[in-house]
Design an enzyme around this catalytic site. Sequence first.
Site, PDB file in Angstrom:
ATOM      1  N   LYS A  73       0.071 -10.818   7.422  1.00 23.32           N
ATOM      2  CA  LYS A  73       0.232  -9.407   7.804  1.00 23.32           C
ATOM      3  C   LYS A  73      -1.176  -8.926   8.056  1.00 23.32           C
ATOM      4  CE  LYS A  73       1.417  -5.175   5.185  1.00 23.32           C
ATOM      5  NZ  LYS A  73       1.000  -4.182   6.137  1.00 23.32           N
ATOM      6  N   TYR A  95      -1.960 -11.048   3.197  1.00 20.68           N
ATOM      7  CA  TYR A  95      -2.118  -9.643   3.606  1.00 20.68           C
ATOM      8  C   TYR A  95      -3.608  -9.381   3.807  1.00 20.68           C
ATOM      9  CZ  TYR A  95      -1.211  -4.509   3.493  1.00 20.68           C
ATOM     10  OH  TYR A  95      -1.103  -3.163   3.777  1.00 20.68           O
ATOM     11  N   ASP A 108       0.009   0.499  12.766  1.00 22.07           N
ATOM     12  CA  ASP A 108       1.149   1.044  13.522  1.00 22.07           C
ATOM     13  C   ASP A 108       0.693   1.652  14.844  1.00 22.07           C
ATOM     14  OD1 ASP A 108       2.141   0.405  11.081  1.00 22.07           O
ATOM     15  OD2 ASP A 108       2.810   2.416  10.539  1.00 22.07           O
ATOM     16  N   GLU A 109      -0.565   2.133  14.845  1.00 23.75           N
ATOM     17  CA  GLU A 109      -1.140   2.751  16.052  1.00 23.75           C
ATOM     18  C   GLU A 109      -1.274   1.739  17.184  1.00 23.75           C
ATOM     19  OE1 GLU A 109      -2.333   2.489  13.053  1.00 23.75           O
ATOM     20  OE2 GLU A 109      -3.229   4.342  12.336  1.00 23.75           O
ATOM     21  N   SER A 144       0.843  -1.204   0.000  1.00 22.69           N
ATOM     22  CA  SER A 144       0.000   0.000   0.000  1.00 22.69           C
ATOM     23  C   SER A 144       0.874   1.249   0.000  1.00 22.69           C
ATOM     24  CB  SER A 144      -0.894   0.046   1.248  1.00 22.69           C
ATOM     25  OG  SER A 144      -1.332  -1.222   1.631  1.00 22.69           O
ATOM     26  N   SER A 145       1.819   1.305   0.946  1.00 17.95           N
ATOM     27  CA  SER A 145       2.702   2.474   1.058  1.00 17.95           C
ATOM     28  C   SER A 145       3.579   2.617  -0.174  1.00 17.95           C
ATOM     29  CB  SER A 145       3.607   2.350   2.290  1.00 17.95           C
ATOM     30  OG  SER A 145       2.848   2.005   3.414  1.00 17.95           O
ATOM     31  N   GLY A 199       3.530   1.207   7.613  1.00 19.10           N
ATOM     32  CA  GLY A 199       3.702   2.320   6.688  1.00 19.10           C
ATOM     33  C   GLY A 199       4.335   3.557   7.301  1.00 19.10           C
ATOM     34  N   GLY A 211      -0.211  -5.082  11.691  1.00 19.17           N
ATOM     35  CA  GLY A 211      -0.387  -4.109  10.600  1.00 19.17           C
ATOM     36  C   GLY A 211      -0.598  -2.679  11.069  1.00 19.17           C
TER      37      GLY A 211
HETATM   38  C1  NAY Z   1       1.881  -1.530   3.164  1.00 14.20           C
HETATM   39  O1  NAY Z   1       1.336  -2.459   2.628  1.00 14.20           O
HETATM   40  O2  NAY Z   1       2.567  -0.732   2.533  1.00 14.20           O
HETATM   41  C2  NAY Z   1       1.689  -1.326   4.592  1.00 14.20           C
HETATM   42  O3  NAY Z   1       2.158  -2.053   5.396  1.00 14.20           O
HETATM   43  C3  NAY Z   1       0.900  -0.189   5.005  1.00 14.20           C
HETATM   44  C4  NAY Z   1       0.132  -0.399   6.276  1.00 14.20           C
HETATM   45  C5  NAY Z   1      -0.432   0.922   6.606  1.00 14.20           C
HETATM   46  N1  NAY Z   1      -1.777   0.972   6.115  1.00 14.20           N
HETATM   47  C6  NAY Z   1      -2.167   1.835   5.191  1.00 14.20           C
HETATM   48  C7  NAY Z   1      -3.581   1.724   4.724  1.00 14.20           C
HETATM   49  O4  NAY Z   1      -1.429   2.662   4.759  1.00 14.20           O
HETATM   50  O5  NAY Z   1       1.017   1.021   8.454  1.00 14.20           O
HETATM   51  C8  NAY Z   1      -0.306   1.247   8.063  1.00 14.20           C
HETATM   52  C9  NAY Z   1      -0.673   2.694   8.291  1.00 14.20           C
HETATM   53  O6  NAY Z   1       0.101   3.536   7.482  1.00 14.20           O
HETATM   54  C10 NAY Z   1      -0.463   3.106   9.733  1.00 14.20           C
HETATM   55  O7  NAY Z   1      -1.073   2.205  10.595  1.00 14.20           O
HETATM   56  C11 NAY Z   1      -0.957   4.538   9.977  1.00 14.20           C
HETATM   57  O8  NAY Z   1      -2.349   4.590   9.926  1.00 14.20           O
END
Ligand code: NAY
Length: 294
Positions: free
Chosen positions: A163, A135, A190-191, A46-47, A207, A188
Site C-alpha cells: 500500500k 504499508y 486519494d488525490e 491511520s484513518s 482514507g 495510497g
Molecule cells: C489508512 O491507513 O487508514 C489509510 O489508508 C489512510 C490513507 C490516507 N492517509 C492519511 C495520512 O490519512 O487516504 C489517505 C488520505 O486520507 C487522503 O489521501 C487524503 O489526503
Amino acid sequence: LEKYKGIIPAFYACYDEQGEISESRTKELCNYLYKKGVKGLYVGGSSGECIYHSLEERKATLKYVAHQLKGKLTLIAHVGAPSTRDSVILAKYAEELGYDAVSAIPPIYFKFSESSVYKYWTEIMDATTMPFIIYNIPQTTGFDLSLNLFKKLIENEKVIGVKNSSMPVMDIERFKATAGDNFIVFNGPDEQYVSGRIIGADSGIGGTYAVMPELFLMAEKFVSAGDFANARKIQHDINDIIVALCSLNGSLYSTIKEILKQNGVHIGSVRAPLEPVSGDDLNKIASIKALIDN
Ligand code: NAY
C-alpha cells in the site's frame, strides 16, 4: 489476488458518545460501506486512529468488523504497533478472526535502519500463515521504503502487495515494474487515485473513500474501461472535496465523521489530540456535503 482489486476504504474508529470503541457503531459503519458496494476494508490503519488505541481496543475493532463482514468483503487488518511484540499479537489475532491479509507500517518514533525494518516486518510475517501487505507512508512515519529493501522483502512469498502512500506516483510505477503481475500495488494518496491506477496501481486503499464511495467506484469504473477523460473529471471532483475536507480547523477524520453523521451513520468523533469539529466548521461542512451529494 482478484479479491484485492477494487475500492477498499480505510475503516474509521467508531466511538460511542463517551469516546469508547462502540461495537454497534462499528457494525453500523460496516453495513453502510458494504451496501455501497466496496470491495473490502482496511481496518485499524491511520484513518482507524490505531496509534491512539490500546491493544484491547484494536482487537475489539478487528473482532467487530470480522464478525460483521467476514466472507462478504475482503478484510485487511493493519497490525503495525510500536513494538514487534504487540504487532505479532495483533497479527495472530487477525488470523484467528479469519482476516484475508495483514499489513503494517514500519516501526515508528525511533529512527530505524533498513535492516531493523526488514526484521520487524519479517517477524510479523513469520507469526502467521497470512499474506502480508507492506504499508509505505513516509510522510507520517519518516521511513521511505527504498527499492532495494522492497526487492528484498518481495523475495518472501507472503508479501503479496504494497500500500503505497508516498506522493510521487513514480514510486507506484517502480514497485509495480519490480514486483510484476502477481502482486498488488495499492494506490495510497486519494488525490492521485486515477494517476496511480494508470501508472501501475492495481487497486486502492484510502482514507476518504468512505465519505464518497460512489465517486471512487465511478473513477474505478472509468479507469478500468480505459475512459481516462471521464476518470479525470471524477478525480477533479474528488480533489475539490479533499481540499475542502482538509481546510477546516478540526482534523480530517472528525470532518469526515461529521459528514457521515449527517448521512445517518453515527460513529462519534475522534480521539484527542485529533481535534473534533468546531462550531465554525459546521457551516463549511454543509457546503462540503453539498459538493459530495451533487
Ligand atoms: C489508512 O491507513 O487508514 C489509510 O489508508 C489512510 C490513507 C490516507 N492517509 C492519511 C495520512 O490519512 O487516504 C489517505 C488520505 O486520507 C487522503 O489521501 C487524503 O489526503
